[in-house]
Design a protein around this motif. Structure first.
Motif, PDB file in Angstrom:
ATOM      1  N   MET A 111       0.845  -1.170   0.000  1.00  0.00           N
ATOM      2  CA  MET A 111       0.000   0.000   0.000  1.00  0.00           C
ATOM      3  C   MET A 111       0.892   1.235   0.000  1.00  0.00           C
ATOM      4  N   LYS A 112       0.490   2.229  -0.763  1.00  0.00           N
ATOM      5  CA  LYS A 112       1.222   3.489  -0.846  1.00  0.00           C
ATOM      6  C   LYS A 112       0.479   4.553  -0.049  1.00  0.00           C
ATOM      7  N   LEU A 113       1.147   5.673   0.202  1.00  0.00           N
ATOM      8  CA  LEU A 113       0.568   6.725   1.020  1.00  0.00           C
ATOM      9  C   LEU A 113      -0.749   7.236   0.443  1.00  0.00           C
ATOM     10  N   LEU A 114      -0.825   7.439  -0.853  1.00  0.00           N
ATOM     11  CA  LEU A 114      -2.064   7.902  -1.467  1.00  0.00           C
ATOM     12  C   LEU A 114      -3.195   6.902  -1.247  1.00  0.00           C
ATOM     13  N   GLU A 115      -2.901   5.625  -1.345  1.00  0.00           N
ATOM     14  CA  GLU A 115      -3.921   4.597  -1.111  1.00  0.00           C
ATOM     15  C   GLU A 115      -4.395   4.617   0.343  1.00  0.00           C
ATOM     16  N   LEU A 116      -3.462   4.849   1.263  1.00  0.00           N
ATOM     17  CA  LEU A 116      -3.824   4.929   2.676  1.00  0.00           C
ATOM     18  C   LEU A 116      -4.736   6.128   2.928  1.00  0.00           C
ATOM     19  N   VAL A 117      -4.386   7.264   2.344  1.00  0.00           N
ATOM     20  CA  VAL A 117      -5.224   8.464   2.467  1.00  0.00           C
ATOM     21  C   VAL A 117      -6.602   8.193   1.875  1.00  0.00           C
ATOM     22  N   ASN A 118      -6.642   7.598   0.684  1.00  0.00           N
ATOM     23  CA  ASN A 118      -7.933   7.278   0.032  1.00  0.00           C
ATOM     24  C   ASN A 118      -8.792   6.403   0.938  1.00  0.00           C
ATOM     25  N   TYR A 119      -8.184   5.395   1.508  1.00  0.00           N
ATOM     26  CA  TYR A 119      -8.920   4.445   2.348  1.00  0.00           C
ATOM     27  C   TYR A 119      -9.587   5.157   3.532  1.00  0.00           C
ATOM     28  N   PHE A 120      -8.807   5.969   4.230  1.00  0.00           N
ATOM     29  CA  PHE A 120      -9.344   6.588   5.438  1.00  0.00           C
ATOM     30  C   PHE A 120     -10.218   7.803   5.146  1.00  0.00           C
ATOM     31  N   ARG A 121      -9.940   8.535   4.085  1.00  0.00           N
ATOM     32  CA  ARG A 121     -10.816   9.679   3.762  1.00  0.00           C
ATOM     33  C   ARG A 121     -12.167   9.207   3.239  1.00  0.00           C
ATOM     34  N   SER A 122     -12.230   7.990   2.748  1.00  0.00           N
ATOM     35  CA  SER A 122     -13.508   7.470   2.243  1.00  0.00           C
ATOM     36  C   SER A 122     -14.260   6.672   3.311  1.00  0.00           C
ATOM     37  N   GLY A 123     -13.817   6.777   4.561  1.00  0.00           N
ATOM     38  CA  GLY A 123     -14.562   6.182   5.659  1.00  0.00           C
ATOM     39  C   GLY A 123     -14.041   4.866   6.182  1.00  0.00           C
ATOM     40  N   GLY A 124     -12.877   4.428   5.736  1.00  0.00           N
ATOM     41  CA  GLY A 124     -12.302   3.181   6.248  1.00  0.00           C
ATOM     42  C   GLY A 124     -12.046   3.279   7.740  1.00  0.00           C
ATOM     43  N   SER A 125     -12.203   2.177   8.435  1.00  0.00           N
ATOM     44  CA  SER A 125     -12.014   2.198   9.892  1.00  0.00           C
ATOM     45  C   SER A 125     -10.642   1.664  10.281  1.00  0.00           C
ATOM     46  N   TYR A 126     -10.143   2.197  11.382  1.00  0.00           N
ATOM     47  CA  TYR A 126      -8.851   1.770  11.917  1.00  0.00           C
ATOM     48  C   TYR A 126      -8.904   0.302  12.328  1.00  0.00           C
ATOM     49  N   GLU A 127     -10.007  -0.105  12.936  1.00  0.00           N
ATOM     50  CA  GLU A 127     -10.146  -1.485  13.394  1.00  0.00           C
ATOM     51  C   GLU A 127     -10.078  -2.464  12.220  1.00  0.00           C
ATOM     52  N   GLU A 128     -10.813  -2.162  11.153  1.00  0.00           N
ATOM     53  CA  GLU A 128     -10.786  -3.030   9.966  1.00  0.00           C
ATOM     54  C   GLU A 128      -9.413  -3.027   9.319  1.00  0.00           C
ATOM     55  N   PHE A 129      -8.769  -1.852   9.299  1.00  0.00           N
ATOM     56  CA  PHE A 129      -7.432  -1.754   8.725  1.00  0.00           C
ATOM     57  C   PHE A 129      -6.464  -2.645   9.499  1.00  0.00           C
ATOM     58  N   CYS A 130      -6.498  -2.528  10.830  1.00  0.00           N
ATOM     59  CA  CYS A 130      -5.603  -3.343  11.663  1.00  0.00           C
ATOM     60  C   CYS A 130      -5.859  -4.830  11.443  1.00  0.00           C
ATOM     61  N   GLU A 131      -7.112  -5.181  11.392  1.00  0.00           N
ATOM     62  CA  GLU A 131      -7.455  -6.593  11.189  1.00  0.00           C
ATOM     63  C   GLU A 131      -6.948  -7.097   9.843  1.00  0.00           C
ATOM     64  N   SER A 132      -7.140  -6.321   8.796  1.00  0.00           N
ATOM     65  CA  SER A 132      -6.733  -6.766   7.460  1.00  0.00           C
ATOM     66  C   SER A 132      -5.213  -6.780   7.279  1.00  0.00           C
ATOM     67  N   HIS A 133      -4.485  -6.049   8.135  1.00  0.00           N
ATOM     68  CA  HIS A 133      -3.026  -6.013   8.051  1.00  0.00           C
ATOM     69  C   HIS A 133      -2.355  -6.755   9.215  1.00  0.00           C
ATOM     70  N   SER A 134      -3.154  -7.549   9.931  1.00  0.00           N
ATOM     71  CA  SER A 134      -2.653  -8.354  11.057  1.00  0.00           C
ATOM     72  C   SER A 134      -1.896  -7.513  12.084  1.00  0.00           C
ATOM     73  N   LEU A 135      -2.462  -6.345  12.408  1.00  0.00           N
ATOM     74  CA  LEU A 135      -1.864  -5.451  13.394  1.00  0.00           C
ATOM     75  C   LEU A 135      -2.638  -5.547  14.704  1.00  0.00           C
ATOM     76  N   ASP A 136      -1.923  -5.430  15.795  1.00  0.00           N
ATOM     77  CA  ASP A 136      -2.528  -5.506  17.119  1.00  0.00           C
ATOM     78  C   ASP A 136      -3.153  -4.156  17.476  1.00  0.00           C
ATOM     79  N   GLN A 137      -4.475  -4.112  17.514  1.00  0.00           N
ATOM     80  CA  GLN A 137      -5.185  -2.878  17.847  1.00  0.00           C
ATOM     81  C   GLN A 137      -4.902  -2.428  19.271  1.00  0.00           C
ATOM     82  N   GLU A 138      -4.461  -3.342  20.115  1.00  0.00           N
ATOM     83  CA  GLU A 138      -4.174  -3.014  21.510  1.00  0.00           C
ATOM     84  C   GLU A 138      -2.751  -2.496  21.699  1.00  0.00           C
TER      85      GLU A 138
END
Length: 108
Positions: free
Chosen positions: A1-28
């Motif tokens: 993922m590139k910076l522009l794609e990350l901006v697109n994802y979150f400016r269009s309403g993407g959630s941090y929780e879903e992002f963490c889950e899809s990238h195997s990141l620990d939300q805690e």
């Protein structure tokens, strides 16, 4: 993922929780940091690591690739929230990505 794609994802309403889950990141995690593959170029791939893994290092190597810390997710999400307010809505996603990139390489 590139910076522009990350901006697109979150400016269009993407959630941090879903992002963490899809990238195997620990939300805690205390904080998730956003890194960019070196040498730094705005279209380089990003990588996301928990601070517990990077220990807050500016440079971090993973699987033979060296990354440079741009900023943490708290900063990024605040910037996205600000970009969606009435005063800043006219900025395009590309302009927001460039502003974030320039902040990271010049001011951080």
């Amino acid at each position: 993922m590139k910076l522009l794609e990350l901006v697109n994802y979150f400016r269009s309403g993407g959630s941090y929780e879903e992002f963490c889950e899809s990238h195997s990141l620990d939300q805690e995690s205390e904080v998730v940091e956003i890194y960019m593959k070196q040498p730094l170029k705005i279209d380089n791939e990003l990588a996301f690591f928990e601070i517990e893994k990077t220990e807050g290092n500016f440079e971090f190597s993973d699987n033979g690739t060296t990354y440079c810390n741009l900023f943490d997710f708290y900063y990024f999400l605040d910037a996205i929230e600000d970009s969606n307010n009435e005063e800043n809505q006219s900025f395009t996603n590309e302009e927001i990505a460039k502003l974030l990139y320039n902040y990271a390489i010049n001011d951080a």
